[in-house]
Write an enzyme that holds these catalytic residues in place. Sequence first.
Site, mmCIF file in Angstrom:
data_model
loop_
_atom_site.group_PDB
_atom_site.id
_atom_site.type_symbol
_atom_site.label_atom_id
_atom_site.label_comp_id
_atom_site.label_asym_id
_atom_site.label_seq_id
_atom_site.Cartn_x
_atom_site.Cartn_y
_atom_site.Cartn_z
ATOM 1 C CE LYS A 49 -43.479 -131.434 -66.232
ATOM 2 N NZ LYS A 49 -42.494 -132.114 -67.057
ATOM 3 C CG HIS A 103 -45.108 -126.010 -74.701
ATOM 4 N ND1 HIS A 103 -44.646 -126.207 -75.990
ATOM 5 C CD2 HIS A 103 -44.436 -126.885 -73.927
ATOM 6 C CE1 HIS A 103 -43.717 -127.144 -75.973
ATOM 7 N NE2 HIS A 103 -43.591 -127.580 -74.732
ATOM 8 C CG HIS A 154 -46.708 -129.791 -76.764
ATOM 9 N ND1 HIS A 154 -46.643 -129.262 -75.504
ATOM 10 C CD2 HIS A 154 -45.703 -130.686 -76.851
ATOM 11 C CE1 HIS A 154 -45.637 -129.817 -74.843
ATOM 12 N NE2 HIS A 154 -45.053 -130.692 -75.644
HETATM 13 N N1 ARG Z 1 -42.618 -134.622 -75.205
HETATM 14 C C1 ARG Z 1 -41.560 -133.854 -75.812
HETATM 15 C C2 ARG Z 1 -41.651 -132.388 -75.351
HETATM 16 O O1 ARG Z 1 -42.699 -131.955 -74.983
HETATM 17 C C3 ARG Z 1 -41.578 -133.887 -77.314
HETATM 18 C C4 ARG Z 1 -41.279 -135.248 -77.902
HETATM 19 C C5 ARG Z 1 -40.665 -135.159 -79.250
HETATM 20 N N2 ARG Z 1 -40.416 -136.424 -79.828
HETATM 21 C C6 ARG Z 1 -39.359 -137.196 -79.590
HETATM 22 N N3 ARG Z 1 -39.288 -138.363 -80.167
HETATM 23 N N4 ARG Z 1 -38.385 -136.805 -78.815
HETATM 24 O O2 ARG Z 1 -40.665 -131.676 -75.413
#
Ligand code: ARG
Length: 655
Positions: free
Chosen positions: A170, A173, A176
């Site tokens: 993905k 963005h 991130h």
């Molecule tokens: N991968 C998730 C996203 O892109 C963010 C993860 C954040 N951390 C967590 N422990 N939920 O939205």
Amino acid sequence: LSVDELAQTFSKVAGLDTVPQQPNTYPALNPFDIYRSHITELLAKQTGIEAKIIYPTLAWTAKSENGDLQLAVPALRQKGKDMKAFAQEIGDTALPQFPESPLVEKPVINGTFVGFFFKPAALTSLVIPQILKAGPSYGFNPNFGLKDPSDPSAGRKKIIVEFSSPNIAKPFHAGHLRSTIIGGFLANLYGGAGWDVVRMNYLGDWGKQYGVLAVGFDEFGSEAELVQNPIGHLYDVYVKISKIAAEEADKIKALKEEVKELAAKGEDTSAKEGEIKKIEDEGVDQQARNYFKRMVDGEEKALGIWKRFRDLSIEKYKQTYARLNIRYDDYSGESQIQDESMDAAARIMAEKGVSEDSDGAVIVDLTKYSKKLGKAIVKKKDGTSLYLTRDIGAAFERMEKYHFDKMIYVVASQQDLHLAQLFKIEEAMGRKDVAEKCQHINFGMVLGMSTRKGTAKFLDDILRDVGEKMHEVMKTNKTKYEQVEDPVKTSDTLGISAVMVQDMRGKRINNYTFDMDRMTSFEGDTGPYLQYAHARLCSIHRKALAADPSIPTSPQDFTAQANLALLTEPHAVGLVRQLAAWPDVFINTIKTQEPTTVLMYLFKMVHAVSSSYDHLQVVGSEREVMLARLSLYYAARQVLNNGMRLLGLSPVERM
Ligand code: ARG
């Protein structure tokens, strides 16, 4: 400097026979601690108030015109006193005997605030050698991470900083990007404070979409492209196969309409129904489900392909993170959470009456704690777990594995509710101790983040674009450009600084607009401006050595030879005061957890440096003056360098 060395300086410059030191303070690391201790001693004697009450109220000031340290008189909590009158009393008028001090001037009173200014000569002779001696560690204080400051053998506190956490196949963005930058900074911050830091990346790497991806790879994948550019290629594959899946879904919908119409007319629907069934049985969606099921069941071949995608993506991420001076201790992810942890959590939730059945799904009703928290689903009807369920399990596992004292989740404010639910559920499960150790560090959005080729999808593309833009900016100064050894590499570093500083300039929670022209400018509070300031300080040093070969090359040595008492000009004094404040800025940053605290300080300090150049020339001055000023500029360079590295920037020496 050690406390003994400090004591020598003190007896020389201030006629004091001991270094003022209150309990649990660090005079050898932080010059302000000496002054705080000293002022505390004086005030305790004068007012009869206990030292331990006075000490913490002596605060760092954001504005140097208010003093180097400031006392908010109401914070002394003296009941029944008139605060303004008491401030006067402390300051001077009623008790005209605020003692003569070798270190601080007579205090300046402003309402209920009492401001203390450090006497320049002593400060200069103290701070510059301290900075030169401490070098890259000046400002940082590893004592804050001690479990018990009075007993270092008790060990250090452990913190997990979870940050970046992109999703495989993905786009990377803006959320991130910000998490990466802010999280990298926070990890450095706690490291500088002596915590044992675990840098963790929690990848989005599990779920039916990875079945979709595998099916797509069968169809559209290229082994060569996968190896060459895993992140981009997997994304392309994912987009292509998702398009087919969406078309199939549309087709089914349309066919179902047709079936309805035929049925209404009483005609034969079996052919259309056959078509529907064929898509449902053999289409992408079903294939993906089957594939993901094989992954869940632990089938080696299915898992092997998925793992390869994951590993290759991580390898690629590592390279990009390295450009931002970031490395991870733990590449975790949703896939790594064991069913057993989620089952154990589910059991506890059920036993404690935290969760309840709702139409075959399992939910947690959090409205009884707060309406805003709503109802959270922890298990779907079909028995599958969710993002939230995995986070509950993950917290369990991390506690078991790391026994952390604190855990920070660096995630966009769009997920405020998700994390609030997570922490509340943990608390309701009887793990308040864990919940209290967790903190969500959130941040606002980036508006308008796009590359020249369209909307930004990957970190590498953003960095490449900004680097190219920086290269163009550099080329506009031809003479300078020709002196830079590796312009492409330098422009790349400057571009990264531009992106990072733009991100950290404001409070985390604020949104900002991604503005390529502004962030790459050498003017204003930008990354290139900070880099330029650093490079210029480096060039002062180079030029001085070239002009006078008798100057020792090592900063320690030329500072030892320098007569720092010559630094009496207002610009020199102003700069020394700024440099002395850096360790306190660091402590303040631990409290705010905001990179802007560091940046605002660095910009202010750097402004003090650049306004000094005309007044405090090095080359062309007498040797004695030259050595003193060179020491001052070297100290400034060191502080700037330390601050930039704390933010995650790579200071350049030429540009
Ligand atoms: N991968 C998730 C996203 O892109 C963010 C993860 C954040 N951390 C967590 N422990 N939920 O939205």
